[in-house]
Design a protein around this motif. Structure first.
Motif, PDB file in Angstrom:
ATOM      1  N   HIS A  54      44.725  44.008  32.031  1.00  0.00           N
ATOM      2  CA  HIS A  54      44.627  43.234  33.262  1.00  0.00           C
ATOM      3  C   HIS A  54      43.168  43.105  33.670  1.00  0.00           C
ATOM      4  N   GLN A  55      42.831  41.993  34.292  1.00  0.00           N
ATOM      5  CA  GLN A  55      41.477  41.765  34.783  1.00  0.00           C
ATOM      6  C   GLN A  55      41.543  41.180  36.179  1.00  0.00           C
ATOM      7  N   GLY A  56      40.531  41.461  36.955  1.00  0.00           N
ATOM      8  CA  GLY A  56      40.455  40.910  38.299  1.00  0.00           C
ATOM      9  C   GLY A  56      41.219  41.737  39.314  1.00  0.00           C
ATOM     10  N   ALA A  57      41.423  41.153  40.475  1.00  0.00           N
ATOM     11  CA  ALA A  57      42.128  41.840  41.560  1.00  0.00           C
ATOM     12  C   ALA A  57      43.637  41.780  41.338  1.00  0.00           C
ATOM     13  N   SER A  58      44.318  42.835  41.768  1.00  0.00           N
ATOM     14  CA  SER A  58      45.781  42.872  41.687  1.00  0.00           C
ATOM     15  C   SER A  58      46.392  41.898  42.679  1.00  0.00           C
ATOM     16  N   LEU A  59      47.528  41.365  42.333  1.00  0.00           N
ATOM     17  CA  LEU A  59      48.271  40.525  43.267  1.00  0.00           C
ATOM     18  C   LEU A  59      49.117  41.415  44.164  1.00  0.00           C
ATOM     19  N   SER A  60      49.388  40.966  45.367  1.00  0.00           N
ATOM     20  CA  SER A  60      50.250  41.730  46.274  1.00  0.00           C
ATOM     21  C   SER A  60      51.720  41.394  46.034  1.00  0.00           C
ATOM     22  N   HIS A  61      51.976  40.200  45.437  1.00  0.00           N
ATOM     23  CA  HIS A  61      53.341  39.779  45.131  1.00  0.00           C
ATOM     24  C   HIS A  61      53.402  39.318  43.674  1.00  0.00           C
TER      25      HIS A  61
ATOM     26  N   PRO B 246      44.697  48.127  37.961  1.00  0.00           N
ATOM     27  CA  PRO B 246      43.905  47.059  38.577  1.00  0.00           C
ATOM     28  C   PRO B 246      44.113  45.732  37.844  1.00  0.00           C
ATOM     29  N   GLY B 247      44.329  44.684  38.599  1.00  0.00           N
ATOM     30  CA  GLY B 247      44.549  43.361  38.009  1.00  0.00           C
ATOM     31  C   GLY B 247      45.998  43.072  37.676  1.00  0.00           C
ATOM     32  N   VAL B 248      46.913  43.937  38.106  1.00  0.00           N
ATOM     33  CA  VAL B 248      48.335  43.742  37.796  1.00  0.00           C
ATOM     34  C   VAL B 248      48.842  42.458  38.456  1.00  0.00           C
TER      35      VAL B 248
END
Length: 88
Positions: free
Chosen positions: A31-38, A55-57
């Motif tokens: 995964h890369q970047g910010a995780s999503l909340s949904h 992280p990045g999920v």
């Protein structure tokens, strides 16, 4: 070890290349970047603990499990012309 027409060390080179391909594939799946909340598939909330752990999920546990099962059925490394891959 008798290898027929292959030069000495060719078998080990094939094994090393297969492992290198698998490692490269695994790195691409990180995964890369910010995780999503949904969840990107079902829009259900992703647990905060999962967001911190990965992280990045982008997917919830249920959707990720389904994606992993799909990949497991369709994955198959080409062993660069080995007998095993030719017999499949």
């Amino acid at each position: 070890m008798a290898t027929g027409w292959a030069r000495e060390g060719a078998v080990q080179e094939q094994i090393d290349a297969t492992i290198a391909d698998a490692v490269a594939h695994a790195r691409q799946q990180l995964h890369q970047g910010a995780s999503l909340s949904h969840c990107a598939h079902c829009d259900e909330p992703i647990a905060r603990a999962r967001q911190v752990a990965l992280p990045g999920v982008r997917l919830c546990v249920d959707c990720q499990t389904r994606e992993d099962e799909k990949r497991a059925h369709s994955s198959g490394y080409n062993r660069r012309g080995s007998k095993d891959s030719q017999l499949r």
